[in-house]
Scaffold this motif. Structure first.
Motif, short mmCIF file in Angstrom:
data_model
loop_
_atom_site.label_atom_id
_atom_site.label_comp_id
_atom_site.label_asym_id
_atom_site.label_seq_id
_atom_site.Cartn_x
_atom_site.Cartn_y
_atom_site.Cartn_z
N ASP A 72 129.26 15.10 91.11
CA ASP A 72 127.85 15.22 91.16
C ASP A 72 127.43 16.16 90.21
N VAL A 73 126.18 16.25 89.85
CA VAL A 73 125.49 17.01 88.58
C VAL A 73 125.80 18.51 89.13
N PRO A 74 125.87 19.56 88.04
CA PRO A 74 125.60 21.05 88.44
C PRO A 74 124.26 21.29 88.88
N TYR B 11 107.23 4.64 83.46
CA TYR B 11 108.23 4.99 84.10
C TYR B 11 109.17 6.24 83.40
N ILE B 12 109.64 7.14 84.25
CA ILE B 12 110.49 8.20 83.80
C ILE B 12 111.88 7.86 84.02
N VAL B 13 112.77 7.50 83.13
CA VAL B 13 114.05 7.11 83.49
C VAL B 13 115.35 8.14 83.11
N VAL B 14 116.12 8.20 84.29
CA VAL B 14 117.30 9.28 84.13
C VAL B 14 118.52 8.31 83.62
N HIS B 15 119.12 8.86 82.62
CA HIS B 15 120.47 8.50 82.07
C HIS B 15 121.48 9.65 82.50
N HIS B 16 122.71 9.06 82.03
CA HIS B 16 123.79 10.29 82.19
C HIS B 16 124.48 10.14 80.85
N ALA B 17 124.75 11.25 80.09
CA ALA B 17 125.27 11.12 78.84
C ALA B 17 126.86 11.13 78.83
N GLY C 114 127.02 14.81 80.72
CA GLY C 114 128.13 14.39 81.72
C GLY C 114 128.25 12.92 82.25
N LEU C 115 129.12 12.75 82.84
CA LEU C 115 129.61 11.36 83.51
C LEU C 115 129.51 11.40 85.15
N TYR C 116 128.50 10.88 85.47
CA TYR C 116 128.40 11.12 86.95
C TYR C 116 128.62 9.66 87.83
N SER C 117 129.59 9.11 87.52
CA SER C 117 129.93 7.95 88.41
C SER C 117 130.51 8.24 89.55
N ALA D 261 122.45 23.74 88.06
CA ALA D 261 121.58 23.85 87.21
C ALA D 261 120.97 22.93 86.59
N LEU D 262 121.65 21.87 86.40
CA LEU D 262 121.41 20.46 85.73
C LEU D 262 120.20 19.84 86.78
N TRP D 263 120.45 20.02 88.16
CA TRP D 263 119.67 19.29 89.05
C TRP D 263 118.15 19.78 89.04
N ASP D 264 118.14 21.32 89.08
CA ASP D 264 117.27 22.19 89.20
C ASP D 264 116.26 21.80 87.76
N SER D 265 117.11 21.87 86.75
CA SER D 265 116.21 21.78 85.60
C SER D 265 115.67 20.17 85.31
N LEU D 266 116.42 19.19 86.09
CA LEU D 266 116.05 17.75 86.13
C LEU D 266 114.79 17.65 86.82
N VAL D 267 114.89 18.32 87.95
CA VAL D 267 113.72 18.30 88.87
C VAL D 267 112.18 18.98 88.04
N ASN D 268 112.43 20.13 87.39
CA ASN D 268 111.21 20.72 86.80
C ASN D 268 110.89 19.72 85.65
N LEU D 269 111.67 19.31 84.90
CA LEU D 269 111.56 18.33 83.76
C LEU D 269 110.74 17.42 84.30
N VAL D 270 111.17 16.62 85.24
CA VAL D 270 110.74 15.25 85.64
C VAL D 270 109.09 15.56 86.29
#
Length: 319
Positions: free
Chosen positions: A159-161, A64-70, A153-156, A163-172
């Motif tokens: 929403d995420v910025p 699994y690839i697991v997504v967290h927020h910091a 970031g805290l995403y309760s 830039a973070l979203w695009d980077s997350l898609v590419n990394l995952v």
């Protein structure tokens, strides 16, 4: 997959069918030319402390690839590379000094500015090989099977910025490509442990993330299995009432009024302590109190045994 690892997955509520569908063979070859290699800043580049113990390299691919927020450090509007390095250092210090771990718990960290840093030492080197993975400490009882990404970031509620979203898609997508992981096996931390992580807003976007990653990989995206719902003190409704009924059957004197009040919180807290489940599992947070939350590793302790965990998860998701 070793029998021990399979049992651990089944205990958490993942079906044998799900475990058996892993090992897709075409992802790496079919999409090789289409999957870009993201820029990942290694531990030496951001000045990581040396690990205090040996880095364990699992001789198999992650499942699994697991997504967290910091949650910490508190997010701001500094989107610079310097900020990304600061976040990487902050989390490493938190994990080593507060949690007593040998190094950062997560394999990679994604900043609000879209900069990716290596977390635990050797994670980048081993990822590039595509046949093994570094064992982290970011998902309780499942670290031999997961590779984790902290997102600054805290995403309760926000929403995420972009830039973070695009980077997350590419990394995952890159991680999935390297290991042949199908998009439906992109999960949130709360799918394994009782925690808010990765925040309700980001968790709600995981289907979108799977679709985006599938598009990069050039593969169809199967529908992910329903997860266990997360209930918190103050919640109301049918799911809470069902949880209270299950708790009553387990011997806890709680009302079945559909209100997650103090008595329900106390019962869940006592149950998790009896079961020896880890608490404070949102490991990028130094302060968040998740005592009494009822989530993925608590539901299996209380639902009746007359149905499969997959059936219970599906029904509860519709409640």
């Amino acid at each position: 997959m070793a029998d021990f690892d399979r049992r651990a997955l089944l205990k958490a509520g993942f079906t044998a069918t799900a475990v058996g569908t892993l090992g897709l063979t075409g992802i790496r070859t079919a999409a090789a030319a289409a999957v870009p290699t993201p820029t990942i800043h290694g531990t030496a580049e951001w000045g990581a402390r040396a690990a205090t113990g040996p880095i364990v390299v699992e001789n198999h691919k992650p499942t699994y690839i697991v997504v967290h927020h910091a949650v910490d450090p508190p997010m701001n509007n500094d989107f610079s590379l310097a900020r990304a390095f600061y976040v990487a250092k902050f989390i490493q210090d938190l994990h080593m000094d507060k949690n007593g771990w040998i190094d950062s718990g997560q394999q990679f960290t994604n900043s609000r500015g879209g900069f990716v840093t290596e977390g635990r030492h050797r994670s980048l080197e081993i990822l590039r090989g595509g046949t093994q993975h570094v064992q982290g400490a970011n998902v309780g009882n499942h670290n031999s099977e997961v590779i984790g990404i902290e997102n600054e970031g805290l995403y309760s509620t926000v929403d995420v910025p972009q830039a973070l979203w695009d980077s997350l898609v590419n990394l995952v997508a890159y991680i999935a490509h390297q290991y042949g992981i199908a998009p439906e096996f992109i999960k949130g931390h709360r799918d394994f442990n009782t925690t808010e992580c990765p925040g309700q807003v980001l968790y709600n976007r995981l289907p979108e993330l799977r679709t985006a990653v599938g598009r990069v990989l050039g593969v169809p995206v199967a529908r992910a299995e329903a997860g266990w719902p997360l209930l918190k003190p103050g919640d109301t409704g049918k799911q809470v009432r069902l949880a209270q009924q299950f708790l009553r059957s387990a011997g806890f004197g709680v009302p079945a009024d559909g209100v997650f009040g103090k008595s329900t919180k106390d019962a869940v807290t006592a149950l998790t302590a009896q079961a020896g489940l880890p608490r404070d599992t949102c490991t990028a947070s130094k302060a968040a109190d998740e005592t009494g939350f009822l989530g993925s590793d608590v539901w299996p302790l209380i639902v009746p045994a007359d149905r499969s965990t997959a059936a219970w998860r599906a029904d509860l998701s519709r409640a």
